[in-house]
Design an enzyme around this catalytic site. Structure first.
Site, PDB file in Angstrom:
ATOM      1  N   ARG A  36      64.949  21.597 -18.807  1.00 39.94           N
ATOM      2  CA  ARG A  36      66.017  22.250 -19.570  1.00 39.94           C
ATOM      3  C   ARG A  36      66.937  23.085 -18.678  1.00 39.94           C
ATOM      4  O   ARG A  36      68.118  23.257 -19.004  1.00 39.94           O
ATOM      5  CB  ARG A  36      65.418  23.126 -20.671  1.00 39.94           C
ATOM      6  CG  ARG A  36      64.958  22.311 -21.872  1.00 39.94           C
ATOM      7  CD  ARG A  36      64.415  23.202 -22.963  1.00 39.94           C
ATOM      8  NE  ARG A  36      64.137  22.438 -24.166  1.00 39.94           N
ATOM      9  CZ  ARG A  36      63.499  22.933 -25.231  1.00 39.94           C
ATOM     10  NH1 ARG A  36      63.067  24.183 -25.218  1.00 39.94           N
ATOM     11  NH2 ARG A  36      63.290  22.177 -26.289  1.00 39.94           N
ATOM     12  N   LYS A  44      51.299  18.231 -34.733  1.00 43.68           N
ATOM     13  CA  LYS A  44      51.672  18.907 -35.987  1.00 43.68           C
ATOM     14  C   LYS A  44      52.100  17.906 -37.060  1.00 43.68           C
ATOM     15  O   LYS A  44      53.271  17.570 -37.189  1.00 43.68           O
ATOM     16  CB  LYS A  44      52.782  19.914 -35.724  1.00 43.68           C
ATOM     17  CG  LYS A  44      52.309  21.078 -34.874  1.00 43.68           C
ATOM     18  CD  LYS A  44      53.434  22.079 -34.687  1.00 43.68           C
ATOM     19  CE  LYS A  44      53.359  22.746 -33.328  1.00 43.68           C
ATOM     20  NZ  LYS A  44      54.675  22.950 -32.722  1.00 43.68           N
ATOM     21  N   GLY A  80      60.084  18.607 -26.187  1.00 47.43           N
ATOM     22  CA  GLY A  80      59.682  19.195 -24.913  1.00 47.43           C
ATOM     23  C   GLY A  80      58.484  18.494 -24.303  1.00 47.43           C
ATOM     24  O   GLY A  80      58.519  18.062 -23.144  1.00 47.43           O
ATOM     25  N   GLY A  85      62.581  19.942 -32.173  1.00 45.14           N
ATOM     26  CA  GLY A  85      62.938  20.096 -33.591  1.00 45.14           C
ATOM     27  C   GLY A  85      64.417  19.821 -33.835  1.00 45.14           C
ATOM     28  O   GLY A  85      64.794  19.215 -34.843  1.00 45.14           O
TER      29      GLY A  85
HETATM   30  C1  3PG Z   1      62.354  24.538 -28.885  1.00 41.45           C
HETATM   31  O1  3PG Z   1      61.691  24.515 -27.857  1.00 41.45           O
HETATM   32  O2  3PG Z   1      62.050  23.884 -29.906  1.00 41.45           O
HETATM   33  C2  3PG Z   1      63.621  25.349 -28.884  1.00 41.45           C
HETATM   34  O3  3PG Z   1      63.757  26.069 -27.709  1.00 41.45           O
HETATM   35  C3  3PG Z   1      63.660  26.249 -30.085  1.00 41.45           C
HETATM   36  O4  3PG Z   1      62.559  27.095 -30.053  1.00 41.45           O
HETATM   37  P1  3PG Z   1      61.825  27.482 -31.413  1.00 41.45           P
HETATM   38  O5  3PG Z   1      61.223  26.224 -31.961  1.00 41.45           O
HETATM   39  O6  3PG Z   1      60.793  28.508 -31.017  1.00 41.45           O
HETATM   40  O7  3PG Z   1      62.875  28.046 -32.316  1.00 41.45           O
HETATM   41 MG    MG Z   2      60.735  24.097 -31.687  1.00 40.02          MG
END
Ligand code: 3PG
Ligand code: MG
Length: 396
Positions: free
Chosen positions: A39, A200, A353, A376
């Site tokens: 990232r 999940k 990720g 997400g």
């Molecule tokens: C992620 O890794 O999904 C984004 O950086 C957003 O983070 P979050 O899901 O903790 O809001």
């Molecule tokens: Mg997230």
């Protein structure tokens, strides 16, 4: 859905401007160091572009989920160090993200200098999208550039709130993510398959339900698969499962059948008594998962079945590893599926990720059609969810 047209930094003459640049530098850390810099590398081009044109840049990001409190392990220091290496110039990490000291530091920035603000989620007002806090974040700056696609599904002070106080522009990463993912959302090459894994089940199920009218098939691996197997009446031993979802899954399967959307679940799995690299393991058909054992990867017959479907696909979006990838004996399913994907003619997209990290570790990231920085956010975008952070960036 209309394609999203964004106002981008290309519309900006950045020389001398004080830029509030929101990036998603939420990377995994290990032993106080950045464990995967994907990232950060993805965010670097916008920083570089602004800096080269004489802007004075303060970068803002969240890191992890500190829930509105200062957590020393989630300070931005290691991220600043890595970003500095990538840019070939020093990027200082400040101890806060708002206040007089920050304002002074920003005012003292020379053109072409960049600094990194402290983790914006150390402040509870960030996730509350508090307007007073957004005003404070914006106060020292002339413009807001948002390059944080991976956080675009969150309406927070640093992603949405600041746009009330500053003219807002999209960065290059935001532009590219939206362009590629819009293409898939509006006009996917068919057949269009979603390959899901990860642990999940609840999160993934919402995504599958919304994507059902848009796709031709789902391939289900990873921990999520065991809830599907349970819904089909299989005994799954001690595998991860969310029994509350069984009814929803049965419903999804019924609706998929009506629509002619294929759902492919594992036919065999790798089981062990515990998640450990030296644990005894076996490959068993899904009808024969022994009591007291847990499923930790998809098996070779499943890989073959998935590979066959992926071979004939037009578009594949992959989110979530096929097994407990972090423990080597259970990484084979993920590795084999990755190979099948890079060998297919399909337009292949990696989202999330963990999946991004997996293909990076396998040295295959370059061979995918596109690796999204979002998890997400990527799935949210594809399912047609509203993306609050894109709203202020829309070209009029
Ligand atoms: C992620 O890794 O999904 C984004 O950086 C957003 O983070 P979050 O899901 O903790 O809001
Ligand atoms: Mg997230």
């Amino acid at each position: 859905m209309n394609p999203v047209q964004l106002r981008t930094v290309r519309n900006l003459a950045p020389r001398g401007l004080k830029v509030f640049l929101r990036a998603d530098l939420n990377v995994p850390l290990s032993g106080g160091k950045v464990a995967d810099d994907g990232r950060i590398r993805a965010a670097a081009p916008t920083v570089r572009w602004l800096v080269e044109r004489g802007a004075r840049v303060a970068i803002c990001s969240h890191l992890g989920r500190p829930d509105g409190a200062v957590v020393d392990a989630l300070r931005m220091g290691p991220v600043a160090a890595r970003l500095g290496e990538l840019l070939g110039q020093q990027v200082r990490a400040l101890p806060d993200c708002v206040g007089d000291t920050v304002a002074q530091e920003v005012n003292h920035l020379e053109p072409r200098e960049a600094l990194l603000l402290e983790n914006v989620r150390f402040r509870p007002e960030e996730e509350e999208n508090d307007s007073g806090f957004a005003r404070k974040l914006a106060a020292p700056f002339d413009v807001f550039v948002n390059d944080a696609f991976a956080t675009a599904h969150r309406a927070h002070a640093s992603t949405v709130g600041v746009a009330r106080f500053l003219p807002a522009y999209a960065g290059f990463l935001m532009e590219r993510e939206v362009e590629v993912l819009s293409g898939i959302r509006e006009n996917p090459r068919r057949p269009y398959h979603i390959l899901v894994g990860g642990k999940k089940a609840k999160d993934k199920l919402g995504v599958l339900t919304d994507l059902l009218p848009r796709v031709d098939g789902f391939l289900i691996g990873g921990g999520v698969a065991f809830t599907f197997l349970a819904a089909q009446g299989h005994k799954i031993g001690r595998s991860v499962v969310d029994l509350d979802l069984v009814g929803t899954i049965q419903d999804l399967m019924r609706r998929a059948e009506e629509r002619g959307v294929m759902i492919v679940v594992p036919v065999d799995v790798v089981v062990a008594r515990e998640l450990a690299k030296d644990a005894e393991r076996r490959i068993v058909p899904v009808e024969e998962i022994p009591a007291g054992w847990m499923g930790l990867d998809i098996g070779p017959a499943t890989v073959e079945r998935f590979a066959e479907v992926l071979q004939g696909a037009g578009t594949v979006v992959w989110a979530g590893p096929m097994g407990a990838f972090e423990v080597p004996p259970f990484a084979q399913g993920t590795a084999a599926v990755a190979q099948a994907l890079v060998g297919s003619e399909a337009f292949t997209v990696v989202g999330g990720g963990e999946t991004g990290e997996a293909v990076e570790k396998l040295g295959l990231a370059d061979r995918f059609g596109y690796v999204s920085t979002g998890g997400g956010a990527t799935l949210g975008f594809l399912r047609g969810e509203s993306m609050p952070a894109l709203e202020p960036l829309r070209a009029a």
